[in-house]
Scaffold this motif. Structure first.
Motif, short mmCIF file in Angstrom:
data_model
loop_
_atom_site.label_atom_id
_atom_site.label_comp_id
_atom_site.label_asym_id
_atom_site.label_seq_id
_atom_site.Cartn_x
_atom_site.Cartn_y
_atom_site.Cartn_z
N LEU A 109 11.83 5.08 -9.02
CA LEU A 109 10.65 4.51 -9.71
C LEU A 109 10.97 3.12 -10.25
CD1 LEU A 109 9.43 7.71 -11.57
CD2 LEU A 109 8.50 6.67 -9.50
N ALA A 110 12.18 2.97 -10.85
CA ALA A 110 12.54 1.66 -11.39
C ALA A 110 12.64 0.63 -10.28
CB ALA A 110 13.87 1.77 -12.14
N TYR A 111 13.16 1.06 -9.14
CA TYR A 111 13.29 0.13 -8.02
C TYR A 111 11.93 -0.28 -7.51
CZ TYR A 111 14.84 -1.75 -3.55
OH TYR A 111 15.07 -2.56 -2.49
N SER A 112 11.01 0.67 -7.43
CA SER A 112 9.68 0.31 -6.94
C SER A 112 8.95 -0.57 -7.95
CB SER A 112 8.87 1.56 -6.64
OG SER A 112 8.53 2.21 -7.83
N THR A 113 9.27 -0.43 -9.23
CA THR A 113 8.61 -1.26 -10.24
C THR A 113 9.16 -2.67 -10.25
OG1 THR A 113 8.51 0.75 -11.55
CG2 THR A 113 7.93 -1.28 -12.65
N THR A 114 10.50 -2.80 -10.14
CA THR A 114 11.10 -4.10 -10.35
C THR A 114 11.63 -4.73 -9.06
OG1 THR A 114 13.26 -3.11 -10.76
CG2 THR A 114 11.83 -3.43 -12.65
N GLY A 115 11.84 -3.93 -8.02
CA GLY A 115 12.36 -4.49 -6.78
C GLY A 115 13.82 -4.85 -6.83
N THR A 116 14.55 -4.31 -7.79
CA THR A 116 15.98 -4.58 -7.86
C THR A 116 16.69 -3.39 -8.46
OG1 THR A 116 17.68 -6.04 -8.70
CG2 THR A 116 15.80 -5.67 -10.11
N LEU A 117 17.99 -3.30 -8.20
CA LEU A 117 18.79 -2.26 -8.82
C LEU A 117 19.77 -2.85 -9.81
CD1 LEU A 117 19.52 -0.04 -5.72
CD2 LEU A 117 18.17 0.57 -7.70
N ASN A 141 14.30 11.70 -1.77
CA ASN A 141 14.59 10.77 -0.68
C ASN A 141 13.30 10.26 -0.04
OD1 ASN A 141 17.29 11.04 -1.09
ND2 ASN A 141 17.57 12.59 0.50
N VAL A 142 12.35 11.17 0.14
CA VAL A 142 11.05 10.74 0.69
C VAL A 142 10.40 9.73 -0.25
CG1 VAL A 142 8.74 11.52 1.30
CG2 VAL A 142 10.71 12.86 1.99
N LEU A 143 10.55 9.96 -1.56
CA LEU A 143 9.97 9.02 -2.53
C LEU A 143 10.59 7.63 -2.35
CD1 LEU A 143 8.27 8.51 -5.12
CD2 LEU A 143 10.33 9.01 -6.40
N ILE A 144 11.90 7.59 -2.17
CA ILE A 144 12.54 6.29 -1.96
C ILE A 144 12.00 5.64 -0.69
CG2 ILE A 144 14.73 5.09 -1.65
CD1 ILE A 144 16.08 7.27 -3.22
N LEU A 145 11.78 6.47 0.33
CA LEU A 145 11.23 5.96 1.58
C LEU A 145 9.83 5.39 1.35
CD1 LEU A 145 12.22 5.99 4.53
CD2 LEU A 145 10.75 7.94 4.90
N VAL A 146 9.04 6.09 0.53
CA VAL A 146 7.67 5.63 0.27
C VAL A 146 7.68 4.28 -0.42
CG1 VAL A 146 5.60 6.10 -1.07
CG2 VAL A 146 6.71 7.95 0.19
N ILE A 147 8.59 4.12 -1.39
CA ILE A 147 8.57 2.86 -2.14
C ILE A 147 9.20 1.73 -1.34
CG2 ILE A 147 8.68 4.00 -4.37
CD1 ILE A 147 11.71 3.03 -4.29
N ALA A 148 9.82 2.04 -0.19
CA ALA A 148 10.53 0.99 0.54
C ALA A 148 9.59 0.11 1.35
CB ALA A 148 11.58 1.61 1.44
N GLY A 149 8.30 0.42 1.37
CA GLY A 149 7.39 -0.48 2.06
C GLY A 149 6.83 0.12 3.34
N ASP A 150 6.17 -0.72 4.10
CA ASP A 150 5.47 -0.25 5.28
C ASP A 150 6.46 0.23 6.33
OD1 ASP A 150 3.24 -1.01 3.97
OD2 ASP A 150 3.22 -3.03 4.88
N SER A 185 0.85 -1.20 0.00
CA SER A 185 0.00 0.00 0.00
C SER A 185 0.89 1.24 0.00
CB SER A 185 -0.88 -0.01 1.25
OG SER A 185 -0.06 0.05 2.39
N ILE A 186 0.39 2.25 -0.69
CA ILE A 186 1.16 3.51 -0.79
C ILE A 186 0.78 4.42 0.35
CG2 ILE A 186 1.44 5.58 -2.18
CD1 ILE A 186 2.91 3.35 -3.35
N ASN A 187 1.77 5.04 0.94
CA ASN A 187 1.56 6.00 2.01
C ASN A 187 1.14 7.33 1.40
OD1 ASN A 187 1.73 7.73 4.16
ND2 ASN A 187 3.42 6.59 5.09
N LEU A 188 -0.17 7.56 1.31
CA LEU A 188 -0.67 8.71 0.56
C LEU A 188 -0.21 10.06 1.12
CD1 LEU A 188 -2.30 9.35 -1.93
CD2 LEU A 188 -4.31 9.64 -0.47
N VAL A 217 3.17 10.85 -0.10
CA VAL A 217 3.20 11.16 -1.53
C VAL A 217 2.77 12.60 -1.76
CG1 VAL A 217 2.24 10.59 -3.77
CG2 VAL A 217 2.85 8.78 -2.20
N VAL A 218 1.70 13.02 -1.06
CA VAL A 218 1.22 14.40 -1.20
C VAL A 218 2.31 15.37 -0.74
CG1 VAL A 218 -0.47 16.07 -0.38
CG2 VAL A 218 -1.19 13.75 -0.98
N VAL A 219 2.93 15.02 0.39
CA VAL A 219 3.98 15.91 0.92
C VAL A 219 5.13 16.04 -0.06
CG1 VAL A 219 5.82 16.01 2.65
CG2 VAL A 219 3.46 15.62 3.35
#
Lengths: 226, 550
Positions: free
Chosen positions: B201-209, A42-51, A2-5, A8-10
């Motif tokens: 974005l690529a990492y979130s799509t594929t889960g790898t670097l 950096n926040v984006l990377i944090l968001v995609i890193a999971g819960d 799930s995406i931390n909405l 994302v807005v921030v």
């Protein structure tokens, strides 16, 4: 996942602010803009890193099920922060240098200077222009037969002034062939009538002095129309 | 010459590690310029030797990959066997090895030239002690970018080389260099942030670097086409800024010409080509199938034409050459955009040729500045009095313009053949655009020739001014004025010899065009078939994926 909405807005808001600051001419504001955008990424990377709340170690249990936070994302953020910090330090050094340079000129700000070539193109002034075609009017940049007979403000030059300018500034091998009559009228600076404001009333001098090569020079040396 | 596979784990890290260690040593030896010079030249020579060994090894054994720190699938156990390496991967294939050899050759010649020049022509107050450490770090960044098998590692090597380039561009910190440097830093940082965004974005799509794993996951049919194209577009913008592809190229002619000649030369030769290399990798490995071909073709065409149009308008040779640099990036984009093996081979050959030729030309401009005190066509004249300089200029100039039999001609013919072979209307437009650009390039370099070399100095409109103070060399009042120098008009042997070597290497590309083109062909064959790369990294047998390269 799930995406931390809210995050994302921030980060969208931060990127917008950063992009706005980047549009400024002041280096400090541009740097602040860059740092904002950097933090947003950096926040984006944090968001995609999971819960949130998971330990970054494999095999840990949360609520009875094995979960792990992504250690790679945190490593990436750490690296990005360090890189951004280094560049920010460098830009600050540049800003200080710019401040020192501008302070000597009595103008202490950190604005990015104009590119000299852009200024030349914009102003189109006689003494800064590049390979000028002598048919250009220096003010309007329109084609004229005697364009270089004007100074920067557009006032007509006396033949003596023109001759002086011609020797130092104007590209001699770009003369238009059909302008030769105009040049011929001009190229004797010690002509008694040469102090006249109107070049058209000059007498035609005999083409014998050492400066006549710009009127008779062949034009096939790589001028624009070669 | 045989290079065993067992050498590769050592060889493959050398282009990154040796310059970094050298940078540390030169920094320690900052008070002893002689030690600095020896260490720098030794480090880059070692790198060149390692690159040459890898070139031979790769052409014998094929693509080689190592996992740094032993973090490969054997450490992680059987469970991760199918996932490939966990840690950072370094990969060297035909393309990487060739780029490494060409780059280190250029880096070595330029540092010898810089030593010959004394960086700032004898100004004592300049902080020259940081030049060589920074140069070595630039070398490490460039080399690491070519062997990076991991998207984030590519980002880090970009940052390493960019940070070094910020310092080199602003060395001396005069007003115009600070202006140019500030703009360069800002543009580069924006491109880096876009790259980082793409990585996230690529990492979130594929889960790898890992590039190989990412290539597999992006092309196994589970990722929608729209997502793939969006990812590619983000990465392409980031790489396009670095490679100076129109319309992302306007920063280049504003920043490069203010730097000292050797710095401009190495930037012109290498930094944009690192961007081109990244585009080749992304285009063939991550996003095969040519989804962005027409975008790249239009961008390539505009880069060629608008770049050369800018060059025509310039009177300063350094700016003029910066515009031709932008213009000729278009040729490489053209070759990449064709997405065919022959197009890619032509592009790879053209990249190698252009690195050498563009660097040589900037080195020659450094000699012209040294000789005449100016690089402005409005002040130059009569340089034909020095026949050595004339020959040194003429050969790379004609090479750039694509006069037969030079390597520029061979590269362009290969590109045009590939374009004609593609046969689409857009490709034919690019062929015509390439021909026009080639002619205009010839016009531009001939204009330098007629004005700077053939015309008498007295006929130059500002010929008399150039003797007063050479603005391109010395830009602040603290510098030594031209009239105070005792070496006016002399050409230091230390500067001429590296330039001669560069011209000779350029000529060698003509003489051995056959073998080099063969090598480029094999590099292209490797590149257009991503399974070779994926197999070398993950160890999985080459299974055709859903969207394999064509």
């Amino acid at each position: 996942m799930s995406i931390n909405l809210p995050l994302v807005v921030v980060l969208g808001g931060i990127i917008a602010c950063g992009a706005y600051l980047l549009m400024d001419r002041s280096l400090i504001k541009m740097l602040l803009g860059l740092m904002l955008v950097g933090n947003a990424v950096n926040v984006l990377i944090l968001v995609i890193a999971g819960d949130s709340g998971s330990p970054p170690i494999r095999g840990q249990q949360v609520d009875g099920r094995p979960v792990d936070a992504d250690p790679l994302a945190q490593a990436m953020i750490l690296t990005a922060i360090v890189i951004m910090m280094g560049v920010a330090a460098f830009v600050l050094a540049l800003v200080y240098r710019l401040f020192v340079l501008n302070r000597d000129e009595g103008d202490d700000d950190d604005d990015l200077e104009d590119d000299p070539e852009d200024v030349k193109i914009l102003t189109g002034s006689l003494d800064t222009a590049g390979d000028r075609d002598r048919s250009d009017d220096p003010v309007t940049l329109a084609d004229t037969t005697a364009g270089d007979l004007f100074d920067d403000e557009g006032h007509p030059l006396t033949p003596a002034q023109f001759e002086a300018l011609h020797r130092t500034v104007i590209e001699t091998d770009l003369l238009m062939t059909d302008d030769e009559d105009v040049v011929d009228e001009l190229h004797s600076p010690d002509d008694p009538d040469s102090d006249s404001d109107n070049y058209a009333v000059c007498d035609l001098p005999s083409p014998d002095d050492e400066h006549d090569d710009y009127s008779t020079k062949p034009r096939d040396e790589g001028g624009f129309d070669a | 010459m045989t290079v065993p596979v067992s050498w590769f784990p050592v060889l493959i890290v050398m282009p990154t590690l040796v310059p970094l260690i050298g940078a540390a040593l030169t920094l320690v030896a900052a008070r002893s310029p002689r030690v600095q010079r020896v260490v720098t030249v030794a480090a880059i020579s070692t790198t060149l030797a390692a690159s040459l060994l890898m070139l031979f090894g790769v052409s014998k054994h094929g693509t080689q990959a190592i996992a740094v720190g032993g973090w490969d699938n054997t450490v992680a156990g059987e469970r991760h066997k199918r996932l490939g390496p966990l840690g950072i991967t370094l990969v060297v294939d035909h393309l990487s090895a060739m780029m490494l050899v060409v780059s280190t050759t250029v880096l070595l010649c330029v540092i010898l030239y810089a030593i010959g020049q004394g960086l700032r022509d004898g100004t004592e107050a300049q902080p020259v002690s940081i030049f060589q450490p920074t140069y070595l770090i630039l070398c490490a960044g460039v080399c690491n970018a070519f062997v990076a098998g991991d998207l984030f590692n590519l980002y880090v090597s970009f940052e390493v080389l960019l940070t070094a380039s910020y310092v080199l561009l602003t060395v001396g910190a005069s007003a115009d260099r600070v202006r140019a440097g500030a703009m360069y830093v800002m543009v580069s940082m924006v491109s880096s942030l876009i790259f980082l965004l793409g990585i996230a974005l690529a990492y979130s799509t594929t889960g790898t670097l890992n590039l190989a794993q990412m290539a597999v996951r992006l092309n196994d049919g589970t990722i929608p086409d729209g997502t793939r194209n969006a990812l590619y577009a983000v990465l392409l913008v980031a790489f396009g800024i670095k490679a100076a592809i129109f319309p992302l190229s306007t920063w280049l002619p504003d920043s490069y010409p203010t730097a000292p000649a050797p710095v401009t030369a190495v930037f012109a030769g290498l930094l944009t080509k690192v961007g081109v290399y990244a585009i080749i990798r992304a285009h063939t490995l991550l996003f095969p199938g040519g989804s962005m071909d027409s975008v790249l073709m239009v961008a390539g065409l505009l880069t060629m034409l608008i770049g050369i149009a800018g060059a025509i308008a310039q009177s300063d040779i350094k700016r003029l050459l910066s515009f031709t640099l932008v213009s000729h990036i278009g040729y490489m984009v053209f070759g990449i955009a064709l997405s065919s093996k022959i197009g890619m081979a032509a592009a790879i050959y053209y990249v190698a040729h252009h690195i050498l030729v563009q660097t040589t030309l900037f080195l020659v401009v450094g000699l012209i500045e040294r000789q005449a005190g100016s690089a402005s066509l409005r002040r130059l004249g009569g340089l034909i009095a020095s026949p050595v300089l004339a020959v040194l200029y003429l050969i790379p100039a004609l090479n750039l313009g694509g006069i037969p039999p030079f390597s520029g001609f061979i590269g362009k013919v290969a590109l045009l053949q590939a374009g004609a072979g593609d046969g689409s209307a857009l490709a034919w437009t690019l062929v015509v655009g390439g021909l026009v650009t080639s002619l205009l390039t010839l016009y531009v370099v001939a204009r330098i020739w007629t004005k700077a070399f053939w015309r008498a100095r007295a006929d130059a409109p500002e010929g008399a001014l150039s003797d007063e103070r050479p603005s391109a060399l010395m830009d602040e009042s603290t510098d030594i004025s031209f009239s105070d120098r005792d070496d006016v008009g002399s050409m230091p042997v230390g500067m001429v010899i590296p330039t001669v070597v560069m011209v000779a290497v350029g000529l060698a590309m003509t003489i051995w065009a056959g073998p080099i083109m063969n090598y480029a062909d094999r590099a292209a064959a490797d590149v257009v078939n991503p399974h070779v790369y994926i197999h070398a990294v993950t160890g999985t047998p080459a299974a055709p994926s859903a969207k394999g390269g064509r």
